[in-house]
Every structure is written in C-alpha cells, then in structure tokens.
Motif scaffolding. Structure first.
Motif, short mmCIF file in Angstrom:
data_model
loop_
_atom_site.label_atom_id
_atom_site.label_comp_id
_atom_site.label_asym_id
_atom_site.label_seq_id
_atom_site.Cartn_x
_atom_site.Cartn_y
_atom_site.Cartn_z
N HIS A 181 6.51 78.19 57.29
CA HIS A 181 7.52 77.95 58.31
C HIS A 181 7.63 76.45 58.50
CE1 HIS A 181 7.21 82.21 59.61
NE2 HIS A 181 5.92 82.05 59.37
N ASP A 182 8.83 75.95 58.73
CA ASP A 182 9.00 74.52 59.00
C ASP A 182 8.37 74.19 60.35
OD1 ASP A 182 10.37 73.98 56.64
OD2 ASP A 182 12.28 74.56 57.53
N ARG A 183 7.53 73.18 60.37
CA ARG A 183 6.82 72.79 61.60
C ARG A 183 7.80 72.36 62.68
NH1 ARG A 183 1.16 70.09 62.05
NH2 ARG A 183 1.16 69.47 64.24
N ALA A 184 8.92 71.77 62.30
CA ALA A 184 9.91 71.28 63.26
C ALA A 184 10.56 72.42 64.04
CB ALA A 184 10.98 70.48 62.54
N ASP A 185 10.46 73.67 63.55
CA ASP A 185 11.06 74.81 64.23
C ASP A 185 10.25 75.29 65.43
OD1 ASP A 185 13.14 74.78 62.43
OD2 ASP A 185 12.32 76.38 61.17
N PHE A 186 9.02 74.77 65.59
CA PHE A 186 8.14 75.21 66.66
C PHE A 186 8.15 74.23 67.82
CE2 PHE A 186 6.45 77.24 62.90
CZ PHE A 186 6.07 78.50 63.34
N ASP A 187 8.26 74.76 69.04
CA ASP A 187 8.07 73.92 70.23
C ASP A 187 6.57 73.72 70.45
OD1 ASP A 187 10.76 73.61 70.79
OD2 ASP A 187 10.84 75.44 71.99
N LYS A 188 5.81 74.80 70.27
CA LYS A 188 4.35 74.77 70.39
C LYS A 188 3.79 75.47 69.16
CE LYS A 188 0.60 76.22 73.42
NZ LYS A 188 -0.09 77.32 72.77
N ALA A 213 -1.81 74.50 59.05
CA ALA A 213 -0.63 73.74 59.46
C ALA A 213 -0.81 72.31 58.98
CB ALA A 213 -0.44 73.78 60.96
N ASP A 214 0.23 71.74 58.36
CA ASP A 214 0.19 70.34 57.95
C ASP A 214 1.36 69.61 58.61
OD1 ASP A 214 2.41 71.02 56.37
OD2 ASP A 214 1.27 71.07 54.51
N LYS A 215 1.70 68.44 58.11
CA LYS A 215 2.75 67.63 58.73
C LYS A 215 4.13 68.28 58.64
CE LYS A 215 0.43 63.29 57.79
NZ LYS A 215 0.42 62.09 56.99
N GLU A 216 4.34 69.11 57.61
CA GLU A 216 5.66 69.67 57.37
C GLU A 216 5.78 71.17 57.63
OE1 GLU A 216 6.58 68.61 53.36
OE2 GLU A 216 6.34 66.48 53.74
N HIS A 217 4.70 71.94 57.40
CA HIS A 217 4.79 73.39 57.45
C HIS A 217 3.64 74.03 58.22
CE1 HIS A 217 7.00 72.35 53.67
NE2 HIS A 217 7.86 73.17 54.21
N VAL A 218 3.89 75.28 58.61
CA VAL A 218 2.86 76.16 59.17
C VAL A 218 2.77 77.32 58.19
CG1 VAL A 218 2.25 77.70 61.07
CG2 VAL A 218 3.33 75.49 61.55
N TYR A 219 1.56 77.60 57.70
CA TYR A 219 1.37 78.63 56.69
C TYR A 219 0.79 79.88 57.33
CZ TYR A 219 2.03 74.80 53.43
OH TYR A 219 2.55 73.74 52.74
N GLN A 220 1.35 81.02 56.92
CA GLN A 220 0.95 82.31 57.47
C GLN A 220 0.71 83.28 56.33
OE1 GLN A 220 4.08 84.29 59.66
NE2 GLN A 220 2.61 85.29 61.02
#
Length: 113
Positions: free
Chosen positions: A75-82, A59-66
């Motif tokens: 995935h866009d990091r902003a889409d996650f609450d946690k 996970a970086d400032k902009e995305h979460v990688y899976q």
C-alpha cells in the motif's frame, strides 16, 4: 531492487540483493511478526476497490507491506493518515483514495497447505 524481510531470534532484518548476495540494510525488533523469510519484492500493488485482510509485516519510506494469505500486497504510505502497527492483523480498505485500517479477527497459524 529485490528486497526481503528476514525475521529470526526476535529481530527483523531488511535485506536487499546486490550482485547475487543479500545485504542487511536495517535491523529492528521483530515485535509480533512471526519468524520467517518474507519476499516483499514479490508484492503487488493494492487494489483500492477491495479490502485487504492480513498481517502488516513492514513499512518503509514509500510503502506499507501486508501479507494476505500466502502473497504480499503493498500500500502507498501516503494513503495513510496513521500507519498501522507492524505485526498487527488488519483489514485495510480505501475510502476516497485514503486507506482506513481496522483490526481483523483472522488468526495466523501453521496449517497443512
């Protein structure tokens, strides 16, 4: 900019390519991420109409990688609450534009491909 994740000796190295050479930008503990080279620059944007089942590797400032199968989804990091925990096997799906994370029963192993 090309980016990859190099996991070895219990360390997770985030590297970026500049002028044909890979430079290390960040070093962290590997945790539960398996050793290997993860070319996260090849990741595709997550399809919000589907559930994505795989290991969260970075996970970086902009995305979460899976890692989903042999490919990578971001995935866009902003889409996650946690944020999901790095190294966990998770199912990520979207509900009204927000990402929801559930643990998955899929196992990571080496097999014949």
């Amino acid at each position: 900019m090309k980016q990859r994740l190099l996991v070895m000796n219990g360390q997770r190295l985030v590297q970026s390519e500049k002028g044909g050479n890979w430079n290390t930008d960040k070093v962290e503990k590997a945790g539960a991420v398996k050793p290997g080279i993860y070319n996260i620059h090849l990741s595709v944007q997550a399809d919000k109409s589907k559930a994505h089942d795989g290991f969260v590797i970075h996970a970086d400032k902009e995305h979460v990688y899976q890692q989903v199968g042999k490919s990578f989804v971001k995935h866009d990091r902003a889409d996650f609450d946690k944020l999901p925990e790095i190294g966990t096997n998770s199912t990520i799906k979207y509900d009204n534009g927000k990402a929801t994370v559930a643990s998955s029963s899929m196992k990571m192993g080496r097999g014949i491909s």
